[in-house]
Design a protein around this motif. Structure first.
Motif, PDB file in Angstrom:
ATOM      1  N   PRO A   9      43.180 121.636  67.416  1.00 41.42           N
ATOM      2  CA  PRO A   9      44.386 122.510  67.725  1.00 41.42           C
ATOM      3  C   PRO A   9      43.712 123.699  68.137  1.00 41.42           C
ATOM      4  N   GLN A  10      44.606 124.452  69.110  1.00 41.12           N
ATOM      5  CA  GLN A  10      44.269 125.802  69.415  1.00 41.12           C
ATOM      6  C   GLN A  10      45.051 126.774  68.625  1.00 41.12           C
ATOM      7  N   PHE A  11      43.912 127.899  68.031  1.00 42.81           N
ATOM      8  CA  PHE A  11      44.792 128.794  67.201  1.00 42.81           C
ATOM      9  C   PHE A  11      44.867 130.053  67.738  1.00 42.81           C
ATOM     10  N   PHE A  12      45.851 130.958  67.647  1.00 42.26           N
ATOM     11  CA  PHE A  12      45.821 132.510  68.236  1.00 42.26           C
ATOM     12  C   PHE A  12      46.249 133.370  67.203  1.00 42.26           C
ATOM     13  N   LEU A  13      45.994 134.448  67.422  1.00 46.03           N
ATOM     14  CA  LEU A  13      46.173 135.549  66.456  1.00 46.03           C
ATOM     15  C   LEU A  13      47.206 136.642  66.951  1.00 46.03           C
ATOM     16  N   THR A  14      48.038 136.881  66.424  1.00 43.49           N
ATOM     17  CA  THR A  14      49.048 137.991  66.632  1.00 43.49           C
ATOM     18  C   THR A  14      48.711 139.244  66.571  1.00 43.49           C
TER      19      THR A  14
END
Length: 249
Positions: A9-14
């Motif tokens: 999975p690809q994770f992102f940061l707000t």
């Protein structure tokens, strides 16, 4: 939208934003998409790792200076209701709970709006429309159910669908190791019923009946009065740096 496998999975940061629970704090979240055939398996893994689901997104806090948010799960098989919880359950024997596929209705939305306008008028969901509510319910690639709580009416044992007044709704994910209470709301005028407590105990009983060991409650925030209620349901485990640990005062 790109499909992500459980293995990659690809994770992102707000970006930082004001914390809704603790004054003077900022929050950041790490998130990934829950889409495709592997979404249920990924949701299980991430929930066990402290993530929560919102529509097709799994997220968890990633704050730089604060660790107040703690994932909580109740041990359903060991749970014993307190005296006050037993009184609440006894006071609501006139309710009937019915589980459906995750489909929204205008009746649910009206109750949802009453709940938000009474309890969370300034919260992040305050401006949600009926379309937003429909997305919250329907935009799921996992095993999600709606549980409606209604006042019993004569003939409910015969009719396929209960017809009494709707007083509470729970949006719930069924996972391999438990039930996750994604969001719940209720009639704010029915304070004497303590419907928030009632629905949690009902979910604990449902999980135990299904042979599922856990009910996931989301985050307990130490220092937030809004979240104090979550530690009343014992025994429970908190996700710490060493893994899930049994909580004691």
């Amino acid at each position: 939208m790109t499909n992500h496998t459980v293995n990659s999975p690809q994770f992102f940061l707000t970006a930082p934003s004001p914390c809704p629970y603790l004054d003077g704090q900022s929050e950041r979240k790490v998130f990934t998409h829950l889409v495709g055939d592997k979404a249920p398996e990924l949701n299980d893994l991430l929930t066990q790792g402290g993530f929560r689901r919102s529509q097709n997104i799994a997220y968890r806090p990633a704050c730089e200076t604060c660790r107040a948010c703690v994932s909580v799960r109740i041990l359903a098989g060991e749970f014993r209701a307190t005296r006050s919880m037993r009184r609440i359950m006894a006071a609501n024997t006139d309710l009937v709970a019915t589980e459906y596929q995750a489909e929204p209705s205008s009746e649910q939305f009206r109750l949802f709006r009453r709940y938000l306008d009474s309890r969370h008028r300034r919260g992040g969901m305050a401006d949600m429309t009926i379309g937003d509510y429909a997305m919250m319910v329907e935009d799921s690639h996992v095993d999600t159910r709606i549980i409606e709580y209604r006042v019993k009416q004569e003939g409910d044992g015969i009719n396929e669908q209960p017809s009494g007044p709707l007083v509470g709704v729970a949006l719930t994910d069924r996972m391999g190791d438990g039930l996750s209470m994604v969001y719940s709301f209720y009639n704010p005028d029915e304070q004497v019923r303590s419907l928030g407590t009632y629905m949690i105990v009902d979910h604990i009983e449902r999980a135990a009946a299904l042979g599922l060991p856990h009910v996931y409650l989301g985050y307990w925030v130490d220092g937030s009065r809004k979240m104090e209620y979550k530690v009343r349901f014992r025994p429970q485990e908190h996700l710490m740096a060493q893994g899930w640990q049994r909580y004691t005062d």
